[in-house]
Structures are given as C-alpha cells and as structure tokens.
Design an enzyme around this catalytic site. Structure first.
Site, PDB file in Angstrom:
ATOM      1  N   GLY A  74      65.380 -17.643  35.008  1.00 34.28           N
ATOM      2  CA  GLY A  74      66.770 -17.983  35.304  1.00 34.28           C
ATOM      3  C   GLY A  74      66.990 -18.352  36.764  1.00 34.28           C
ATOM      4  O   GLY A  74      67.705 -19.307  37.073  1.00 34.28           O
ATOM      5  N   THR A  75      66.388 -17.621  37.666  1.00 34.15           N
ATOM      6  CA  THR A  75      66.592 -17.882  39.098  1.00 34.15           C
ATOM      7  C   THR A  75      66.110 -19.289  39.449  1.00 34.15           C
ATOM      8  O   THR A  75      66.807 -20.045  40.143  1.00 34.15           O
ATOM      9  CB  THR A  75      65.831 -16.830  39.938  1.00 34.15           C
ATOM     10  OG1 THR A  75      66.303 -15.538  39.560  1.00 34.15           O
ATOM     11  CG2 THR A  75      66.040 -17.044  41.423  1.00 34.15           C
ATOM     12  N   ASN A 147      76.905 -11.232  33.669  1.00 33.47           N
ATOM     13  CA  ASN A 147      75.843 -10.249  33.480  1.00 33.47           C
ATOM     14  C   ASN A 147      76.288  -8.816  33.776  1.00 33.47           C
ATOM     15  O   ASN A 147      75.594  -7.877  33.410  1.00 33.47           O
ATOM     16  CB  ASN A 147      74.627 -10.592  34.349  1.00 33.47           C
ATOM     17  CG  ASN A 147      74.998 -10.885  35.775  1.00 33.47           C
ATOM     18  OD1 ASN A 147      75.752 -11.825  36.057  1.00 33.47           O
ATOM     19  ND2 ASN A 147      74.503 -10.085  36.686  1.00 33.47           N
ATOM     20  N   GLN A 186      72.767 -14.707  29.871  1.00 29.43           N
ATOM     21  CA  GLN A 186      73.214 -13.534  29.109  1.00 29.43           C
ATOM     22  C   GLN A 186      73.831 -13.918  27.763  1.00 29.43           C
ATOM     23  O   GLN A 186      74.134 -13.053  26.949  1.00 29.43           O
ATOM     24  CB  GLN A 186      74.251 -12.736  29.922  1.00 29.43           C
ATOM     25  CG  GLN A 186      73.698 -12.151  31.208  1.00 29.43           C
ATOM     26  CD  GLN A 186      72.738 -10.984  30.973  1.00 29.43           C
ATOM     27  OE1 GLN A 186      72.708 -10.383  29.895  1.00 29.43           O
ATOM     28  NE2 GLN A 186      71.939 -10.675  31.978  1.00 29.43           N
ATOM     29  N   THR A 244      50.608 -26.844  36.744  1.00 31.77           N
ATOM     30  CA  THR A 244      50.087 -26.747  35.373  1.00 31.77           C
ATOM     31  C   THR A 244      51.038 -25.902  34.532  1.00 31.77           C
ATOM     32  O   THR A 244      51.435 -24.813  34.940  1.00 31.77           O
ATOM     33  CB  THR A 244      48.686 -26.092  35.384  1.00 31.77           C
ATOM     34  OG1 THR A 244      47.856 -26.880  36.223  1.00 31.77           O
ATOM     35  CG2 THR A 244      48.098 -26.022  33.985  1.00 31.77           C
ATOM     36  N   CYS A 332      69.811  -6.778  39.470  1.00 32.91           N
ATOM     37  CA  CYS A 332      69.260  -7.560  40.568  1.00 32.91           C
ATOM     38  C   CYS A 332      69.840  -7.124  41.899  1.00 32.91           C
ATOM     39  O   CYS A 332      69.219  -7.276  42.927  1.00 32.91           O
ATOM     40  CB  CYS A 332      69.535  -9.040  40.355  1.00 32.91           C
ATOM     41  SG  CYS A 332      69.040  -9.558  38.728  1.00 32.91           S
TER      42      CYS A 332
HETATM   43  C1  LIG Z   1      73.331 -14.471  34.506  1.00 33.05           C
HETATM   44  C2  LIG Z   1      71.951 -14.406  35.097  1.00 33.05           C
HETATM   45  N1  LIG Z   1      71.475 -15.461  35.776  1.00 33.05           N
HETATM   46  C3  LIG Z   1      70.241 -15.459  36.322  1.00 33.05           C
HETATM   47  C4  LIG Z   1      69.415 -14.357  36.224  1.00 33.05           C
HETATM   48  C5  LIG Z   1      68.074 -14.383  36.876  1.00 33.05           C
HETATM   49  O1  LIG Z   1      67.095 -14.576  35.910  1.00 33.05           O
HETATM   50  P1  LIG Z   1      65.542 -14.285  36.202  1.00 33.05           P
HETATM   51  O2  LIG Z   1      65.447 -12.826  36.526  1.00 33.05           O
HETATM   52  O3  LIG Z   1      64.867 -14.699  34.941  1.00 33.05           O
HETATM   53  O4  LIG Z   1      65.124 -15.142  37.340  1.00 33.05           O
HETATM   54  C6  LIG Z   1      69.875 -13.230  35.529  1.00 33.05           C
HETATM   55  C7  LIG Z   1      69.037 -12.002  35.455  1.00 33.05           C
HETATM   56  O5  LIG Z   1      69.521 -10.906  35.596  1.00 33.05           O
HETATM   57  C8  LIG Z   1      71.169 -13.252  34.953  1.00 33.05           C
HETATM   58  O6  LIG Z   1      71.658 -12.201  34.291  1.00 33.05           O
END
Ligand SMILES: Cc1ncc(COP(=O)(O)O)c(C=O)c1O
Length: 382
Positions: A74-75, A147, A186, A244, A332
């Site tokens: 996600g990030t 989230n 989410q 890759t 996070c």
């Molecule tokens: C809404 C949302 N965006 C982004 C992320 C980040 O995802 P990742 O940990 O897979 O990089 C999260 C993870 O908690 C999330 O809940």
C-alpha cells in the site's frame, strides 16, 4: 469469563495468509523460480502465470490488464500514485482528506498539498473538499475506508464532483488533468472495487490486509492517467515499477483479492451482525464508552471506542496479558507519541484520543471473542 486462548482483534493491521493463497504462491519459490522476462519456455510459463494474476485482479476491478501495476504494498502504491502524478506538474497542487493514511499524507507533503476536512463522524466534508480545489489542482486523494475508525468515504460523490469540475475546466480552456486516487487498502474485504462504478482514476490495494502476503499490492492506473515512475530500471510493469517481478507475491495477491471479493457479501453480513452485537454489549457493560465514527457508513469489522479517563497504552498491555490483541489508533503510527491525526481531524481532544482503542474483527472472529473483549474491558475499568 476469563480468556484462555488468543483473541486477535487487529485485522486492520495484519491478516494471516489464507491457506489457498499460500498454496498458490508456493510453486514460485521453488520449481517455477524463473525470471518471467527470460526467453526459454519454462520462464514463459511463469510470465503466463504472472499475466493470469494480473487478469484476475483486473477482473475484480472491472479494469483492463494493462491498468494493473504490481507493487510492494500500500505504501508504495500510494507514493507512486501521488508522486507519479505530481512530479509531472510544476506549480500544481494536490488535495487530500485530513484522515488519509501517512503513506498518502507523507507522499503529498513535498508538494503543494491541501487538506480537506472531515466531520465529527469521520466522513469527508464534500463542500470543504470542493472549496480547496482550484484551477491548479491535478489530483484529489480520498481513502475508500479509514484504517482507524473504519468510516467509508463517499468516493462516488467525489468522482461526480470532479467530473463536474472537469467539464467546467474544459469550457474554460484549462487543459490540466484532475485525477481521483483512492486508497482502498482497508476496503477490499468488504466493498465493491469496480473502478468505473466508483469513478476513480487510481486505486491503491495491498495484500497484507486481505489474507495475502505482506509487501504485495497493486496500483490501478487508468489508461487515461500519465504517471512518472519512482523506481527506474529494466522497464517492468509498463516502465512504472522496474525490477524483476515478485511473481509469488503477485499470484498470492491476486488469489487473496479473488477470495476476498467472492466472500465479501457474506463477511459484511456476518461481521455486521457481530458489530451490532458488540455495540450493544458496550452500551450495557461499558456505559461510559463512546463509539467513534459513523456507525452507518462504516466497515463491518471496525469497533473504535473512547473509554474516558483511561490510558490506551496501559489498557493494551493489560489486554495483551489476558490474550487479547488490539490497537490504539493505527498500527503504523503506534510507535510515535503523537495522538492520532484522524481523531484530531474528527474533533476529539488529545485526552479522548489517548483513551481510545481500535478493535478490528476478521474471518475467524466469533461472538465469544466479542464477549471476551467487552467482559475484559469491563473488568479492567472496574
Ligand atoms: C489505508 C492504508 N493505506 C496504506 C497502508 C500501508 O500499506 P502497507 O503497509 O502495505 O505499505 C495501510 C496499512 O496499514 C493502510 O491501512
């Protein structure tokens, strides 16, 4: 009713990998280890499996296969969406909701970034969003579901607003694009992800929240959108994400998404009932508890409570000692001491934020788990 087993209530932070997902991934660590860009037949078979995974994701989203970019979560997808658009437009601005995940907020921060407010229920204020968009705005980013408090944002209405603004721009001779990105990390277990029904141009998904592998994810990039890559090299993933390909992660992600979408109606029903039960239990056994966030526009797995006068860090330790795993705000940001920006944006005081817990249910959560956590909290609050 003491708890004599583990009760996991942190599914918004991480979900276990589904057995079928693990089985689908396994061959790509061993017999099918080949680089999908190699020319021999064995590697072409791996390429075929990677493209089948892409097609499966595209089908879940109602998208074209060429619009699916595999990423490492996600990030990364959020960063690619935000920076990938913004780096191309000097002097332009981006508008994001005040309750976005840090992956969006931090990616938007280096650019001219404006925050759109939410109301006390944690729902986007559409009028405020509109007031922040001007003729230099090229990107709007609003998460599909939050989230921390689980609120579901009005993405379709945002898309309709942007469509109206695009028409006005065309009439005024302004050729700047105006894209809509949504972070759906989410949402994928519970909501419709069809991109044209939603009206989005970019969508972030990750595997770690949908019973797939961590560090797996997708960015949907509509063929209308021009993006600049963040990771340059051999030109894989349409040149948008070189390196890759992690075929096991892509295949695992695709399987996890397919299962999540196939089960979502049943999970919404089952968890919705558990959520209602949990709210009732809280009302009777934790009479001082306040539920944060809209109860109507809310993911079915999220319970977010303020327990006035309590310290959430202490409560989490006490719950952990009794076998209950939960969270304060988002995992996070759990390591930084700042109260949650989401709860602040909803107007909660820092004291209330510090007294708040996030309990997120999942596929294995039962009524007994809900009873255990409410009972234990009632006991701890004495
Ligand atoms: C809404 C949302 N965006 C982004 C992320 C980040 O995802 P990742 O940990 O897979 O990089 C999260 C993870 O908690 C999330 O809940």
């Amino acid at each position: 009713m003491p708890v004599n087993r583990q009760v996991y209530l942190d599914h918004a932070a991480a979900t276990p990998v589904d057995d079928d997902v693990l089985a689908a991934m396994q061959p790509f660590f061993a017999a099918q280890f080949y680089n999908p860009s190699a020319n021999y037949l064995a590697a072409q078979a791996v390429r075929h499996d990677l493209e089948a995974a892409r097609a499966s994701v595209a089908a879940c989203l109602g998208a074209r296969t060429g619009e699916i970019i595999f990423t490492a979560g996600g990030t990364e997808s959020d960063n690619l969406a935000i920076s990938g658009v913004m780096m191309q437009h000097q002097g332009a601005n981006v508008v994001v909701s005040a309750i976005e995940h840090d992956a969006v907020l931090e990616a938007a921060h280096p650019f001219d970034c404006r925050l759109a407010a939410v109301d006390a229920r944690g729902l986007l204020d559409l009028a405020d969003l509109e007031s922040r968009i001007d003729e230099q705005t090229v990107l709007v980013s609003v998460m599909y579901a939050n989230n921390e408090v689980g609120t579901i944002q009005p993405i379709r209405q945002v898309a309709l607003l942007l469509e109206r603004l695009r028409t006005a721009r065309r009439q005024a001779g302004n050729s700047l694009p105006l894209y809509l990105h949504t972070d759906a990390c989410q949402a994928a277990n519970y909501l419709d992800l069809h991109v044209s029904r939603l009206g989005v141009d970019l969508m972030t998904l990750n595997g770690g929240k949908i019973y797939g592998p961590k560090q797996s994810g997708v960015l949907y990039v509509s063929s209308r959108v021009r993006l600049q890559p963040l990771i340059r090299g051999g030109g894989q993933e349409r040149g948008l994400r070189s390196g890759t390909e992690n075929v096991a992660a892509a295949v695992g992600f695709a399987k996890a998404l397919e299962l999540a979408q196939a089960r979502r109606h049943e999970e919404v029903r089952r968890l919705g009932e558990l959520q209602r039960y949990a709210f009732e239990q809280c009302a009777t056994q934790l009479p001082t508890a306040v539920i944060n966030g809209s109860t109507k526009h809310r993911l079915p797995n999220n319970l977010h409570l303020t327990l006035p006068g309590q310290d959430n860090e202490r409560l989490l330790v006490e719950l952990d000692e009794r076998g209950i795993l939960a969270a304060a705000g988002s995992a996070c940001s759990a390591s930084n001491e700042e109260p949650s920006h989401v709860l602040r944006a909803m107007g909660l005081s820092d004291d209330a934020a510090q007294a708040s817990l996030r309990l997120t249910m999942g596929r294995t959560t039962t009524e007994a788990d809900v009873e255990a956590v409410v009972y234990t909290l009632a006991e701890l609050l004495g």
